[in-house]
Design a protein around this motif. Structure first.
Motif, PDB file in Angstrom:
ATOM      1  N   PRO A   7      24.653  22.407  49.972  1.00  0.00           N
ATOM      2  CA  PRO A   7      25.932  22.110  50.253  1.00  0.00           C
ATOM      3  C   PRO A   7      26.766  23.296  50.226  1.00  0.00           C
ATOM      4  N   VAL A   8      27.745  23.432  51.248  1.00  0.00           N
ATOM      5  CA  VAL A   8      28.848  24.582  51.252  1.00  0.00           C
ATOM      6  C   VAL A   8      30.328  23.877  51.304  1.00  0.00           C
ATOM      7  N   PHE A   9      30.828  24.508  50.659  1.00  0.00           N
ATOM      8  CA  PHE A   9      32.445  24.018  50.485  1.00  0.00           C
ATOM      9  C   PHE A   9      33.400  25.254  51.012  1.00  0.00           C
TER      10      PHE A   9
ATOM     11  N   ILE B 186      36.307  27.316  52.195  1.00  0.00           N
ATOM     12  CA  ILE B 186      37.806  27.576  51.994  1.00  0.00           C
ATOM     13  C   ILE B 186      38.587  28.607  52.980  1.00  0.00           C
ATOM     14  N   CYS B 187      39.430  28.068  53.952  1.00  0.00           N
ATOM     15  CA  CYS B 187      40.268  28.947  54.847  1.00  0.00           C
ATOM     16  C   CYS B 187      39.072  29.778  55.886  1.00  0.00           C
ATOM     17  N   PHE B 188      39.161  30.873  55.598  1.00  0.00           N
ATOM     18  CA  PHE B 188      38.255  31.758  56.453  1.00  0.00           C
ATOM     19  C   PHE B 188      36.592  31.096  56.320  1.00  0.00           C
ATOM     20  N   GLY B 189      36.470  30.552  54.996  1.00  0.00           N
ATOM     21  CA  GLY B 189      35.080  30.087  54.768  1.00  0.00           C
ATOM     22  C   GLY B 189      35.084  28.633  55.464  1.00  0.00           C
TER      23      GLY B 189
ATOM     24  N   VAL C 112      25.279  25.082  45.356  1.00  0.00           N
ATOM     25  CA  VAL C 112      26.458  24.922  46.039  1.00  0.00           C
ATOM     26  C   VAL C 112      27.111  26.303  46.562  1.00  0.00           C
ATOM     27  N   LEU C 113      27.395  26.657  47.754  1.00  0.00           N
ATOM     28  CA  LEU C 113      28.098  28.039  48.321  1.00  0.00           C
ATOM     29  C   LEU C 113      29.394  27.531  48.636  1.00  0.00           C
ATOM     30  N   VAL C 114      30.289  28.676  48.260  1.00  0.00           N
ATOM     31  CA  VAL C 114      31.635  28.368  48.492  1.00  0.00           C
ATOM     32  C   VAL C 114      32.415  29.642  49.166  1.00  0.00           C
ATOM     33  N   PRO C 115      32.116  29.770  50.452  1.00  0.00           N
ATOM     34  CA  PRO C 115      32.622  31.051  51.069  1.00  0.00           C
ATOM     35  C   PRO C 115      34.321  30.887  51.103  1.00  0.00           C
TER      36      PRO C 115
ATOM     37  N   LYS D 260      24.175  26.175  40.017  1.00  0.00           N
ATOM     38  CA  LYS D 260      24.920  27.324  40.081  1.00  0.00           C
ATOM     39  C   LYS D 260      25.653  26.997  41.312  1.00  0.00           C
ATOM     40  N   ALA D 261      27.005  27.509  41.509  1.00  0.00           N
ATOM     41  CA  ALA D 261      27.802  27.516  42.561  1.00  0.00           C
ATOM     42  C   ALA D 261      28.221  29.215  42.715  1.00  0.00           C
ATOM     43  N   LEU D 262      28.138  29.701  44.042  1.00  0.00           N
ATOM     44  CA  LEU D 262      28.182  30.952  44.184  1.00  0.00           C
ATOM     45  C   LEU D 262      29.264  31.150  45.085  1.00  0.00           C
TER      46      LEU D 262
END
Length: 238
Positions: free
Chosen positions: A92-94, A96-99, A56-59, A2-4
């Motif tokens: 793991p964290v991916f 993006i920009c603000f994230g 995986v976390l994707v802020p 699962k990727a959040l």
């Protein structure tokens, strides 16, 4: 698996990055922090999910600043701690920009508005030390802020305006928007903040940029897939 995808606002869909994770067998879970009706008053209460429940976390990006505790303080400090918890757990964290910016801040770096004239809007190349993770692009940019690296981070991409990517343990921070499609950019133009207006204020033609983004989409999709592959192979498994 699962990727959040943590969506800070209602106009930040997973886009090409969500497609890339899904193609690699991940179930995509979307969680929205600020609902559309609170766009102009984003200091909302939000319960962050347990990082241990995800692979995986994707802020994602945000129209608000990762430095702006006054505007988004209710959930900004909890998000910083949420990312620290994920790091301690090895999730793991991916980012993006603000994230990516909030990853920098969570781990001891800083985030602040860029100097006058150092914002970036539009398609831009980057200089990459590790093109098997972050290719030179072009990547879509839309930011007015930038980070300083947290202790121990390894910068892997940059341009003349800002640091563009760093790795810290199982965290990958990106300054650009690899998820963006033409439809995403069009939707940003419907927000109260009106992204297309900001493009015009930057001295660029919004309709030309929108047409460029649609035209670039097939190549951007391939770059997004390679970026996710590089992240999974060389960051998420370290």
């Amino acid at each position: 698996m699962k990727a959040l995808f943590l969506q800070h606002d209602h106009l930040s869909p997973p886009g090409l990055i969500g497609d890339a994770f899904a193609a690699r067998g991940y179930d995509i879970v979307e969680s929205l922090v600020v609902p559309g009706e609170r766009y102009t008053s984003p200091n909302v209460d939000f319960q962050f999910p347990d990082p241990a429940e995800y692979d995986v976390l994707v802020p994602m990006g945000s129209p608000w600043g990762a430095w702006d505790d006054t505007t988004i303080g209710t959930w900004l400090q909890p998000e910083l701690e949420w990312l620290r918890t994920a790091d301690r757990l090895g999730v793991p964290v991916f980012g993006i920009c603000f994230g990516g910016q909030i990853l920098a801040r969570a781990h001891g770096g800083t985030v602040a508005p860029a100097p006058r004239g150092a914002n970036e809007i539009g398609w831009a190349l980057v200089m990459s030390d590790e093109p098997d993770i972050v290719s030179p692009g072009p990547w879509f940019q839309f930011h007015y802020d930038r980070w300083t690296l947290p202790p121990g981070a390894r910068e892997i991409a940059r341009n003349t305006r800002a640091s563009q990517a760093f790795i810290l343990r199982r965290n990958l921070a990106l300054q650009f928007h690899p998820e963006v499609t033409g439809d995403t950019l069009r939707e940003w133009g419907t927000s109260p903040d009106d992204a297309l207006k900001h493009i015009a204020e930057d001295g660029q033609d919004p309709q030309v940029m929108l047409a460029m983004t649609y035209a670039e989409e097939p190549a951007a999709r391939a770059r997004a897939q390679a970026l996710v592959d590089g992240f999974l192979a060389k960051v998420a498994t370290t």
